[in-house]
Design an enzyme around this catalytic site. Sequence first.
Site, short mmCIF file in Angstrom:
data_model
loop_
_atom_site.label_atom_id
_atom_site.label_comp_id
_atom_site.label_asym_id
_atom_site.label_seq_id
_atom_site.Cartn_x
_atom_site.Cartn_y
_atom_site.Cartn_z
N LYS A 62 0.85 -1.19 0.00
CA LYS A 62 0.00 0.00 0.00
C LYS A 62 0.88 1.24 0.00
O LYS A 62 1.84 1.33 0.77
CB LYS A 62 -0.92 -0.02 1.23
N LYS A 70 -6.57 5.90 4.25
CA LYS A 70 -7.27 4.91 5.08
C LYS A 70 -7.21 5.28 6.56
O LYS A 70 -8.17 5.08 7.30
CB LYS A 70 -6.66 3.52 4.86
N LYS A 129 -20.64 -7.40 -4.66
CA LYS A 129 -20.98 -6.02 -4.32
C LYS A 129 -22.04 -5.49 -5.28
O LYS A 129 -22.24 -6.03 -6.37
CB LYS A 129 -19.73 -5.14 -4.37
N GLU A 156 -3.28 -9.11 2.99
CA GLU A 156 -4.54 -9.45 2.31
C GLU A 156 -4.21 -10.26 1.06
O GLU A 156 -3.33 -9.90 0.28
CB GLU A 156 -5.31 -8.19 1.92
#
Length: 215
Positions: A62, A70, A129, A156
């Site tokens: 990230k 975030k 979603k 993740e």
Amino acid sequence: MDILKEKIKIEVIQKVINNWRGFFLPYQMALHELESDFKIIDLEWKIQHGYSPIEHMKIRMKTIKSLVEKIQKKEIHLTQEAVRNEIRDIAGVRIVTSFIEDVYILKEHIEQREDIRMIRVKDYIQDAKMSGYKSLHLIVETQVILSKEILWVPAEIQIRTSAMDFWASTEHKLNYKYQGETIPEDAKKQLIELAKASSLMDKEMSRLRAKLLSN
């Protein structure tokens, strides 16, 4: 004035994170570990079975910008410990398969490994979603063995089919183009239709898989 305050806040957070010496190192180690693990499994399956569920794989860290966003969104206290405990996807692995069945074969393999702990599962394949996005998201902790200690580092793992990956890439580009703005309704509807087409392709690919592997 609010925009200026927000900009200053972002700059302060980025400066703090930039000074966190060694903060990202365990995550980089975890990525190397996971990448190595899956490459070995990919090779083993190809040799033993002539087939591997792993089509291709990508690792990523990230970015500081993404991490800052975030931290702000989740209103996390600005300490290394708080960020480490609250944000579990600083290190990420994406595995792309040809078939839906292979997504769950990989999930089962990960669950059985002693060097990976399964923390949380979000199955957006079974429960897509609203946008049409589908993927299996696993939050795990992977074992990193150092000279004097053993670390369990969160990461993740996203597992999806090639069709799902192409759709997700298209959605990402559309969101990037309209960043901060509302995506036109016709584009949203088209994405949903493409998601349906993607699902249909995966079903047909599953039928093909059954024929290929039964011979």
